[in-house]
Design a protein around this motif. Structure first.
Motif, PDB file in Angstrom:
ATOM      1  N   VAL A 136       0.842  -1.208   0.000  1.00 20.89           N
ATOM      2  CA  VAL A 136       0.000   0.000   0.000  1.00 20.89           C
ATOM      3  C   VAL A 136       0.871   1.250   0.000  1.00 20.89           C
ATOM      4  N   ALA A 137       1.960   1.240   0.771  1.00 22.69           N
ATOM      5  CA  ALA A 137       2.859   2.397   0.806  1.00 22.69           C
ATOM      6  C   ALA A 137       3.437   2.666  -0.575  1.00 22.69           C
ATOM      7  N   LEU A 138       3.880   1.602  -1.263  1.00 15.45           N
ATOM      8  CA  LEU A 138       4.439   1.747  -2.611  1.00 15.45           C
ATOM      9  C   LEU A 138       3.388   2.247  -3.586  1.00 15.45           C
ATOM     10  N   TYR A 139       2.164   1.721  -3.468  1.00 16.06           N
ATOM     11  CA  TYR A 139       1.075   2.163  -4.339  1.00 16.06           C
ATOM     12  C   TYR A 139       0.780   3.648  -4.133  1.00 16.06           C
ATOM     13  N   LYS A 140       0.758   4.083  -2.887  1.00 10.90           N
ATOM     14  CA  LYS A 140       0.495   5.493  -2.589  1.00 10.90           C
ATOM     15  C   LYS A 140       1.589   6.390  -3.158  1.00 10.90           C
ATOM     16  N   LEU A 141       2.836   5.956  -3.016  1.00 12.71           N
ATOM     17  CA  LEU A 141       3.953   6.764  -3.533  1.00 12.71           C
ATOM     18  C   LEU A 141       3.919   6.856  -5.048  1.00 12.71           C
ATOM     19  N   MET A 142       3.541   5.756  -5.705  1.00 11.62           N
ATOM     20  CA  MET A 142       3.470   5.765  -7.175  1.00 11.62           C
ATOM     21  C   MET A 142       2.349   6.672  -7.671  1.00 11.62           C
ATOM     22  N   ARG A 143       1.273   6.774  -6.923  1.00 10.98           N
ATOM     23  CA  ARG A 143       0.136   7.610  -7.318  1.00 10.98           C
ATOM     24  C   ARG A 143       0.365   9.088  -7.037  1.00 10.98           C
ATOM     25  N   ALA A 144       1.306   9.391  -6.143  1.00 10.30           N
ATOM     26  CA  ALA A 144       1.564  10.787  -5.789  1.00 10.30           C
ATOM     27  C   ALA A 144       2.309  11.494  -6.922  1.00 10.30           C
ATOM     28  N   GLU A 145       2.360  12.799  -6.847  1.00 12.97           N
ATOM     29  CA  GLU A 145       2.999  13.611  -7.881  1.00 12.97           C
ATOM     30  C   GLU A 145       4.243  14.291  -7.325  1.00 12.97           C
ATOM     31  N   GLY A 146       5.150  14.621  -8.254  1.00 16.57           N
ATOM     32  CA  GLY A 146       6.343  15.363  -7.868  1.00 16.57           C
ATOM     33  C   GLY A 146       7.559  14.473  -7.745  1.00 16.57           C
ATOM     34  N   SER A 147       8.624  15.058  -7.193  1.00 13.88           N
ATOM     35  CA  SER A 147       9.867  14.329  -6.999  1.00 13.88           C
ATOM     36  C   SER A 147       9.681  13.279  -5.911  1.00 13.88           C
ATOM     37  N   PRO A 148      10.620  12.305  -5.814  1.00 14.75           N
ATOM     38  CA  PRO A 148      10.498  11.274  -4.768  1.00 14.75           C
ATOM     39  C   PRO A 148      10.357  11.875  -3.369  1.00 14.75           C
ATOM     40  N   TRP A 149      11.122  12.936  -3.082  1.00 17.06           N
ATOM     41  CA  TRP A 149      11.036  13.544  -1.750  1.00 17.06           C
ATOM     42  C   TRP A 149       9.670  14.182  -1.524  1.00 17.06           C
ATOM     43  N   LYS A 150       9.158  14.872  -2.549  1.00 18.91           N
ATOM     44  CA  LYS A 150       7.835  15.501  -2.409  1.00 18.91           C
ATOM     45  C   LYS A 150       6.746  14.443  -2.248  1.00 18.91           C
ATOM     46  N   ARG A 151       6.906  13.343  -2.951  1.00 20.02           N
ATOM     47  CA  ARG A 151       5.920  12.262  -2.816  1.00 20.02           C
ATOM     48  C   ARG A 151       5.937  11.696  -1.395  1.00 20.02           C
ATOM     49  N   LEU A 152       7.147  11.432  -0.901  1.00 20.45           N
ATOM     50  CA  LEU A 152       7.263  10.903   0.454  1.00 20.45           C
ATOM     51  C   LEU A 152       6.691  11.886   1.472  1.00 20.45           C
ATOM     52  N   LYS A 153       6.997  13.169   1.276  1.00 18.43           N
ATOM     53  CA  LYS A 153       6.518  14.200   2.201  1.00 18.43           C
ATOM     54  C   LYS A 153       5.000  14.297   2.180  1.00 18.43           C
ATOM     55  N   SER A 154       4.415  14.231   0.989  1.00 21.99           N
ATOM     56  CA  SER A 154       2.952  14.334   0.897  1.00 21.99           C
ATOM     57  C   SER A 154       2.271  13.105   1.497  1.00 21.99           C
ATOM     58  N   MET A 155       2.895  11.925   1.362  1.00 21.57           N
ATOM     59  CA  MET A 155       2.304  10.706   1.905  1.00 21.57           C
ATOM     60  C   MET A 155       2.478  10.599   3.423  1.00 21.57           C
ATOM     61  N   CYS A 156       3.368  11.420   3.973  1.00 20.90           N
ATOM     62  CA  CYS A 156       3.524  11.471   5.429  1.00 20.90           C
ATOM     63  C   CYS A 156       2.729  12.622   6.035  1.00 20.90           C
ATOM     64  N   SER A 157       2.003  13.341   5.189  1.00 17.11           N
ATOM     65  CA  SER A 157       1.145  14.443   5.655  1.00 17.11           C
ATOM     66  C   SER A 157      -0.310  14.010   5.580  1.00 17.11           C
ATOM     67  N   PRO A 158      -1.163  14.542   6.440  1.00 14.21           N
ATOM     68  CA  PRO A 158      -2.585  14.161   6.395  1.00 14.21           C
ATOM     69  C   PRO A 158      -3.209  14.454   5.032  1.00 14.21           C
ATOM     70  N   ALA A 159      -4.036  13.547   4.565  1.00 14.07           N
ATOM     71  CA  ALA A 159      -4.752  13.745   3.308  1.00 14.07           C
ATOM     72  C   ALA A 159      -5.847  14.796   3.492  1.00 14.07           C
ATOM     73  N   GLU A 160      -6.346  15.312   2.386  1.00 11.59           N
ATOM     74  CA  GLU A 160      -7.405  16.323   2.462  1.00 11.59           C
ATOM     75  C   GLU A 160      -8.660  15.768   3.109  1.00 11.59           C
ATOM     76  N   GLU A 161      -8.854  14.453   3.010  1.00 11.91           N
ATOM     77  CA  GLU A 161     -10.048  13.834   3.597  1.00 11.91           C
ATOM     78  C   GLU A 161      -9.914  13.620   5.097  1.00 11.91           C
ATOM     79  N   TRP A 162      -8.753  13.938   5.671  1.00 14.51           N
ATOM     80  CA  TRP A 162      -8.551  13.728   7.108  1.00 14.51           C
ATOM     81  C   TRP A 162      -9.099  14.915   7.886  1.00 14.51           C
ATOM     82  N   HIS A 163     -10.167  14.676   8.622  1.00 15.42           N
ATOM     83  CA  HIS A 163     -10.788  15.722   9.439  1.00 15.42           C
ATOM     84  C   HIS A 163     -11.950  15.091  10.191  1.00 15.42           C
TER      85      HIS A 163
END
Length: 619
Positions: A562-589
């Motif tokens: 699942v982690a690999l799938y999420k990273l592949m679906r994210a946009e940007g450089s590898p670091w930006k992808r990792l950073k976005s996947m370690c940040s709360p999603a917009e649906e988190w509230h």
């Protein structure tokens, strides 16, 4: 200073300033998902879930083995250091977002596989838990006979059956009666066995010689398994709206039975000896110097609270947003611990009488697990006057304890599907529940063949073991260090109202340091001391052990996949992808707009992960 009395202290700890003038359980606040009809239903459901068979058939044995009353010191210390903090974390996590254990990881998308793994564990464990309920049903029905069918060597017994213990076996250097060990029996043709052990092997299980010899389905167990599935489906047909009513009986009745068994037990000859061995003058404080005692205390605390299964989150997700989850966590965890201690008195008083009847030391009749529930204790009950009545009560208690845990297990699976596909399944909850129970029933059929007990043991030893420790470790790391402990505390304050720095000091210490360290120690120890499971003297074949490891891989593989799938679906450089996947999603509230406030109303989620530096995380 008088004005700062006990009431003020209670208000400081338990008062919820966010809802001073509001009943947190007054109707459905969340009309889409639904809420508990009352606080009592949530408390009873969660106590029923946490208080499982381990409280009855494992804790008393651990207390006896690890120094009696002295064992309570490490047990309650581990409850404070690890049990309550983790239970509070899971409960608050689920209540805040009103989601199940998969969607809850919108807080840390890269760890969403942890939620999937929790659901897989719960699903697999529900299969064999259903089988244990079937065992309880069979024994309860069999108890409607006088004399009890396992009270003597009747026509079903072979020549090795003996009404009095005569043969002893040396197991792990300890001399014990051959039919009272921890499921370890002498399998030589000359070994004598008790009627209760032969009944368990030859009649109830019709047990084969090993995992290789599957044999046919044992139909009386298959029918009991079907009845168990029907009972669970009927209780959950309307979700928490129906199960919340059922638990008024299933969560309270076990306490009635424990009281009855205790009152009867303490009036029997030899009961005092049993209780002395459990928690009395036989207590051995020197045991506290042994590391194994502390490991057993931590492990029992962890597993008895059902941490890491996803059930605590799921049940809490149906609370109203401002429910005082802090107070609930204390009530539930302390009740769970108290139940374990209390049940031990009922167990050991009657085992003491059994030892008196057989003129044996109490230590020789003490066992745990299946050996206690279906061999030693039924044997002890058969020696009582009006034994069928007490036997019926005991197995009905096991049935209700098992059903409560099974309710939550199936609810985890159903809730995750409803949260993931609300448009498809919202109007089909009843069908979804029946389907889930049917699948669990079909998967349980191999466990009611003649080799069924070996399958149950295999699943229990591989799936419901250190795997849960690993999931809980990732959970607390994800919440405390990636999502951010300070951010999580602010989320909790949105539900409970603002608390002082001093109030949170202890919880920060536990979540950041103490609890993770304890889990790491137990996990490493468990892996280091892991031995291939066996059932008594019956060893599992290599292909069976390989299948056990395949179950472990199947569960844990979801995390990197699942982690690999999420990273592949994210946009940007590898670091930006990792950073976005370690940040709360917009649906988190919080689920409802009215509860999102200024923090989540603005929907600012681009600040990156709240990786707490130790010096700043306490501020």
């Amino acid at each position: 200073m008088k004005k700062y009395g006990w009431k003020s202290f209670k208000d400081l700890i338990f008062r919820n300033p966010a809802v001073d003038n509001q009943d947190p359980h007054n109707g459905d606040e969340n009309t889409e998902r639904g809420n508990w009809a009352s606080k009592e239903e949530y408390i009873l459901s969660t106590i029923g879930y946490a208080v499982g068979l381990g409280n009855i058939w494992r804790f008393p044995y651990l207390a006896y083995k690890n120094g009696g009353g002295a064992f309570l010191i490490p047990y309650f210390l581990m409850l404070v250091l690890c049990g309550i903090p983790l239970f509070f974390l899971e409960s608050a996590f689920g209540q805040f977002c009103s989601q199940g254990p998969i969607n809850i990881w919108r807080a840390v998308p890269i760890l969403q596989g942890v939620g999937v793994a929790m659901v897989m564990v719960t699903l697999i464990v529900s299969v064999y838990y259903n089988v244990i309920i079937a065992y309880s049903l069979y024994y309860m029905f069999a108890s409607f006979q006088s004399p009890l069918p396992w009270s003597s060597c009747f026509s079903w017994a072979d020549s090795n059956c003996s009404n009095t213990p005569a043969v002893y076996c040396n197991v792990s250097g300890v001399l014990v009666a051959n039919w009272t060990q921890e499921n370890n029996t002498c399998f030589s043709s000359s070994a004598e066995q008790s009627p209760s052990e032969q009944y368990w092997d030859r009649v109830a299980l019709q047990r084969s010689s090993g995992l290789d010899e599957t044999g046919p389905v044992v139909w009386h167990l298959a029918l009991c398994l079907l009845l168990s599935s029907v009972l669970v489906a009927a209780a959950l047909i309307r979700g928490i709206k129906s199960s919340g009513k059922v638990v008024y009986f299933t969560a309270t009745f076990p306490y009635v039975v424990i009281v009855i068994l205790l009152i009867r037990g303490v009036t029997l000859e030899g009961a005092r000896d049993g209780i002395e061995f459990y928690i009395g003058s036989q207590s051995n404080l020197t045991k506290l110097t042994e590391a194994q005692v502390w490991k057993d205390a931590a492990t029992q605390t962890f597993y008895s609270l059902s941490i890491g299964w996803g059930g605590v989150m799921t049940l809490a997700s149906y609370n109203n947003f401002h429910n005082n989850v802090f107070k609930d966590s204390f009530v539930i965890t302390l009740t769970n611990a108290g139940t374990s201690v209390f049940a031990g008195f009922a167990i050991f008083s009657i085992l003491g009488h059994m030892a008196y009847v057989y003129k044996m030391p109490v230590g020789d009749v003490v066992t745990e697990g299946f050996g206690l529930a279906f061999i030693a204790y039924p044997d002890a009950l058969s020696k009582l006057p009006i034994s069928p009545l007490f036997s019926i009560l005991f197995f009905f208690m096991l049935l209700t304890v098992g059903l409560d845990s099974q309710f939550a297990g199936i609810e985890v699976v159903v809730t995750c599907l409803l949260d993931a596909f609300p448009k498809i399944f919202k109007s089909k909850r009843a069908l979804l529940t029946v389907t889930a129970c049917s699948i669990v029933y079909l998967l349980g059929l191999p466990c009611v063949t003649r080799a069924g007990i070996y399958w149950v043991t295999l699943i229990d030893q591989f799936v419901a073991s250190w795997v849960l420790l690993f999931l809980a470790l990732l959970e607390i790391i994800g919440v405390s260090y990636i999502y951010g402990g300070n951010r999580f505390i602010k989320d909790i304050e949105m539900m409970l109202g603002n608390k002082s720095f001093i109030f949170w000091l202890w919880w920060r210490a536990c979540w950041f340091f103490i609890s993770p360290c304890i889990i790491v120690v137990i996990l490493v120890w468990s892996l280091k001391t892991f031995t291939p499971p066996s059932y008594g003297a019956v060893l599992f074949p290599d292909w069976g052990l390989a299948l056990g490891w395949c179950m472990v891989v199947f569960i844990l593989l979801w995390i990197p996949v699942v982690a690999l799938y999420k990273l592949m679906r994210a946009e940007g450089s590898p670091w930006k992808r990792l950073k976005s996947m370690c940040s709360p999603a917009e649906e988190w509230h919080p689920y409802l707009d009215v509860h999102r406030g200024e923090r989540y109303g603005r929907m600012i989620h681009n600040n990156g992960p709240d990786v707490n530096v130790i010096s700043s995380s306490w501020l």
